[in-house]
Design a protein around this motif. Sequence first.
Motif, PDB file in Angstrom:
ATOM      1  N   GLU A 144       0.851  -1.188   0.000  1.00 38.66           N
ATOM      2  CA  GLU A 144       0.000   0.000   0.000  1.00 38.66           C
ATOM      3  C   GLU A 144       0.886   1.237   0.000  1.00 38.66           C
ATOM      4  O   GLU A 144       2.034   1.196   0.448  1.00 38.66           O
ATOM      5  N   SER A 145       0.360   2.350  -0.487  1.00 41.50           N
ATOM      6  CA  SER A 145       1.168   3.557  -0.613  1.00 41.50           C
ATOM      7  C   SER A 145       1.666   4.086   0.722  1.00 41.50           C
ATOM      8  O   SER A 145       2.652   4.821   0.788  1.00 41.50           O
ATOM      9  N   SER A 146       1.006   3.704   1.805  1.00 37.20           N
ATOM     10  CA  SER A 146       1.382   4.188   3.141  1.00 37.20           C
ATOM     11  C   SER A 146       2.323   3.240   3.881  1.00 37.20           C
ATOM     12  O   SER A 146       2.739   3.537   5.005  1.00 37.20           O
ATOM     13  N   GLN A 147       2.674   2.132   3.279  1.00 36.44           N
ATOM     14  CA  GLN A 147       3.461   1.100   3.961  1.00 36.44           C
ATOM     15  C   GLN A 147       4.909   1.056   3.485  1.00 36.44           C
ATOM     16  O   GLN A 147       5.228   1.505   2.390  1.00 36.44           O
ATOM     17  N   GLY A 148       5.753   0.478   4.341  1.00 38.42           N
ATOM     18  CA  GLY A 148       7.125   0.237   3.925  1.00 38.42           C
ATOM     19  C   GLY A 148       8.150   0.767   4.900  1.00 38.42           C
ATOM     20  O   GLY A 148       7.847   1.123   6.044  1.00 38.42           O
ATOM     21  N   ILE A 149       9.399   0.818   4.435  1.00 35.01           N
ATOM     22  CA  ILE A 149      10.510   1.318   5.239  1.00 35.01           C
ATOM     23  C   ILE A 149      10.496   2.842   5.232  1.00 35.01           C
ATOM     24  O   ILE A 149      10.422   3.467   4.184  1.00 35.01           O
ATOM     25  N   TYR A 150      10.592   3.428   6.410  1.00 38.01           N
ATOM     26  CA  TYR A 150      10.637   4.877   6.544  1.00 38.01           C
ATOM     27  C   TYR A 150      12.030   5.385   6.906  1.00 38.01           C
ATOM     28  O   TYR A 150      12.350   6.548   6.642  1.00 38.01           O
ATOM     29  N   SER A 151      12.834   4.545   7.534  1.00 38.50           N
ATOM     30  CA  SER A 151      14.126   5.005   8.036  1.00 38.50           C
ATOM     31  C   SER A 151      15.096   3.835   8.127  1.00 38.50           C
ATOM     32  O   SER A 151      14.687   2.711   8.452  1.00 38.50           O
ATOM     33  N   ILE A 152      16.372   4.099   7.829  1.00 41.62           N
ATOM     34  CA  ILE A 152      17.410   3.079   7.957  1.00 41.62           C
ATOM     35  C   ILE A 152      18.635   3.672   8.633  1.00 41.62           C
ATOM     36  O   ILE A 152      18.848   4.882   8.622  1.00 41.62           O
ATOM     37  N   ASP A 153      19.434   2.787   9.219  1.00 35.14           N
ATOM     38  CA  ASP A 153      20.732   3.194   9.761  1.00 35.14           C
ATOM     39  C   ASP A 153      21.657   1.988   9.731  1.00 35.14           C
ATOM     40  O   ASP A 153      21.203   0.841   9.827  1.00 35.14           O
ATOM     41  N   PHE A 154      22.944   2.257   9.572  1.00 34.17           N
ATOM     42  CA  PHE A 154      23.945   1.203   9.550  1.00 34.17           C
ATOM     43  C   PHE A 154      25.031   1.512  10.572  1.00 34.17           C
ATOM     44  O   PHE A 154      25.475   2.657  10.691  1.00 34.17           O
ATOM     45  N   ALA A 155      25.445   0.475  11.300  1.00 29.92           N
ATOM     46  CA  ALA A 155      26.527   0.618  12.269  1.00 29.92           C
ATOM     47  C   ALA A 155      27.884   0.458  11.607  1.00 29.92           C
ATOM     48  O   ALA A 155      28.877   1.033  12.055  1.00 29.92           O
TER      49      ALA A 155
END
Length: 339
Positions: A217-228
């Motif tokens: 759906e257009s409102s779903q999914g990944i919003y933020s990422i980070d890598f160590a």
Amino acid sequence: MKKILPTLYLFFGTFFFSQNVSFETILNDKISIRAIELHDNKVWYSGTDSKFGFVDLKNPENKKQIRLSEKKLQFRTLAQDKNSFYAINIESPAQFFRIDKKTLTHQIIFKDTLKTAFYDALHFVNADLAYAFSDSDERNNLRLAVFNSKGRNSWFVIENGIKLNKGEAAFAASNSNIVSNSNYLWIATGGKSSRILRLSFKNEKFEIFNTPFTQGESSQGIYSIDFANEKFGIAVGGDYTKQEANLNNIATTNDGGETWQIQASGKNAGYTTCVKIKPNSNGKEIISVGDQHISYSSDFGKTWKKISDEKGFYVCKWIDKNTVVLAGKDKISLMKLKF
């Protein structure tokens, strides 16, 4: 008794964390803030109504705000190099602003006039290289603007040959769906498809990896990422129309984004807009922020504790090992951790 015990553990766990978290609001204003930077012991922000400014971390009375345009532009991006800040308004025409750190004088240095231009994130890899990520064009081509001081010494949109799926876009939720290290740039998408795009600086080629994240759906999914580091990363998000939904909305990778493992599905506080790994923790300690909660993990994102019911925060950054700055609806606050 068996049904009561888990509830008691949850209550006392939440109670313990709430007693070890304190807040100090250092800025109140009628503004929505989704992008912040730290510089010179100040929190710098861009937001709605063309507002840009700073507030001093140690002396909140020391603050200043300007408007980057007479128009009521919305800014959800902010990045910096040694001498300047950069911000892009979200709608077309997308104007790339450069703001001098000393004088706060500003100018438009690039415009993307594409009708579908909508820049979700802006990120400096180093002093010489930066990327800005927009929603795709009408043919679903990935739209990526690049600044390279060792090349053209200006911003330009690059031809990259990447096709996004129909309905695949991104979320301008916290300026944190792009992250990099010395070898890779990672971009997270969402909507009908939620995938990871990884650019190798070695050969300037993209690889695309599917994820098991909630999507469709257009409102779903990944919003933020980070890598160590080059291997361990975390992705958070969900569905902003169903903020309590907590299935398949947190995932981690141990191979640089090639494969992802769902974590804490059904056992977290729900929709999240920003995630930040604690510096020098190698990914063990993580803070995540959503419209309705602030959560913490001490085991590489496998389990989560809601440490606060504070609402209205969209973006966060670690200041030191015990302090996080948060910004969102009408405020910037400092959160002190005592655990």
